[in-house]
Design an enzyme around this catalytic site. Sequence first.
Site, PDB file in Angstrom:
ATOM      1  N   LYS A   1       6.422  73.823   5.721  1.00  0.00           N
ATOM      2  CA  LYS A   1       5.606  73.937   4.498  1.00  0.00           C
ATOM      3  C   LYS A   1       4.998  72.987   4.331  1.00  0.00           C
ATOM      4  CE  LYS A   1       6.057  78.636   5.698  1.00  0.00           C
ATOM      5  NZ  LYS A   1       6.240  78.045   6.846  1.00  0.00           N
ATOM      6  N   ASP A   2       3.664  72.457   4.097  1.00  0.00           N
ATOM      7  CA  ASP A   2       2.738  71.858   3.471  1.00  0.00           C
ATOM      8  C   ASP A   2       3.114  71.697   2.338  1.00  0.00           C
ATOM      9  OD1 ASP A   2       2.188  70.911   5.966  1.00  0.00           O
ATOM     10  OD2 ASP A   2       0.122  72.179   5.518  1.00  0.00           O
ATOM     11  N   LYS A   3       3.524  70.214   0.934  1.00  0.00           N
ATOM     12  CA  LYS A   3       3.168  70.462  -0.045  1.00  0.00           C
ATOM     13  C   LYS A   3       2.526  70.660  -1.521  1.00  0.00           C
ATOM     14  CE  LYS A   3       4.164  66.854  -3.922  1.00  0.00           C
ATOM     15  NZ  LYS A   3       4.274  65.694  -4.881  1.00  0.00           N
TER      16      LYS A   3
END
EC number: 5.4.99.27
Length: 411
Positions: A80-82
């Site tokens: 998952k992206d930040k």
Amino acid sequence: MEEKVGIECYITSTPGMGGEIKAEPEDFYVEEIAEFNLSDEGDFLIIRVEKKNWDTLNFARVLSNALGISQKRISFAGTKDKRALTVQYFSIYGVKKEEIERVNLKDAKIEVIGYARRAIQLGDLLGNFFRIRVYGCRDGEIFQETRNELMEKGTPNFFGLQRFGSIRFITHEVGKLILQNNYEEAFWVYVAKPFEGENEEVRKIREILWETRDAKLGLRELPKYLRYERNLLQKLREGKSEEEALLSLPKNLKMMFVHAYQSYIFNRLLSERIRQFGSLKTLEEGDFACYLTFKTRPTFSDCSEVEVNEARVRFLVKERVASLALPLVGYDTKLKGWSRIALDFLSEDNLDLSSFKTKHKEFSSSGSYRPADTLIEHTGLSFTDSTFSFYLPRGCYATVFLREFLKTELS
């Protein structure tokens, strides 16, 4: 930028709703939908983590440090992206509930949900639920028109920009060079090739490094947070070759390079299919299809050649429970009919299918298939108060799903 990774067209003719996703994590919510065989005992502790401004790899690293264990003991089904508010599952080997309950990490809520007899794997993830707020987009009339057109023609399942990097979209270029057996150039593209949009100071350092290829200079000037680039340069300083240095990278990162190049070829194939047919609902001789499996939520399962049971496949596509599948090319891929156009794309890069069998396993791939159509009917899509809510099967990108509605480039 999209064209550089093979995303070259839209399938819908409607005007875009416009708008943009702001940088606030709360504007981009994503929750994993997964199935586990839980029990009261087992060597693997399963936790549910709600986190803000944490990318998956960094969270796993910080969590392992907090527990005093190797990061290799922590597994997850997807990254998952930040810049998001995310709900994600992790398994931790050999850690008790009491140990995890003592951990307190900023902007992360950890909940123990049970034990399992094996680590979390990619196959445990069915998909993701998204809730995304778009600022400045137009009203819902265009939304309905676009949705209707996507139901008729299909919803393109491109690989999103993040498949090719976070700021520098060069991962597929590194993969191409590795397949060409040009490890020296692959090394320097990864470490030093400058890219618009990156931090200005870092970009200037990369420009100098790209010209000089001076490992000592790179170690002196590159910021410490670019740890993979610095580690590679350190290997050169120790007398290793560029090829040996690349082989020292973590396994998941090494595998990304060739996978990204496969994704680039897939995107080009999908763009060409849309241009030639105007629809993803048309099947040709030699095509493959992917099928939906309905568990807690629908997810794509096996693929098969259309001719094996042509009447049934065409019926399932018409009933919207099967999708045209396009190849992720590899050394075992059997290209037939229309999909042989992939050979032309490979030839442009002086490659062929045999190129995907390299002397290093982590830089090789036998190939597979990927659905070309996301099948919008099964996403539960809604749009209210400038917010899109929807479910996507694993491997599908929210930004790609939204691009047909917004007609703006989303990274």
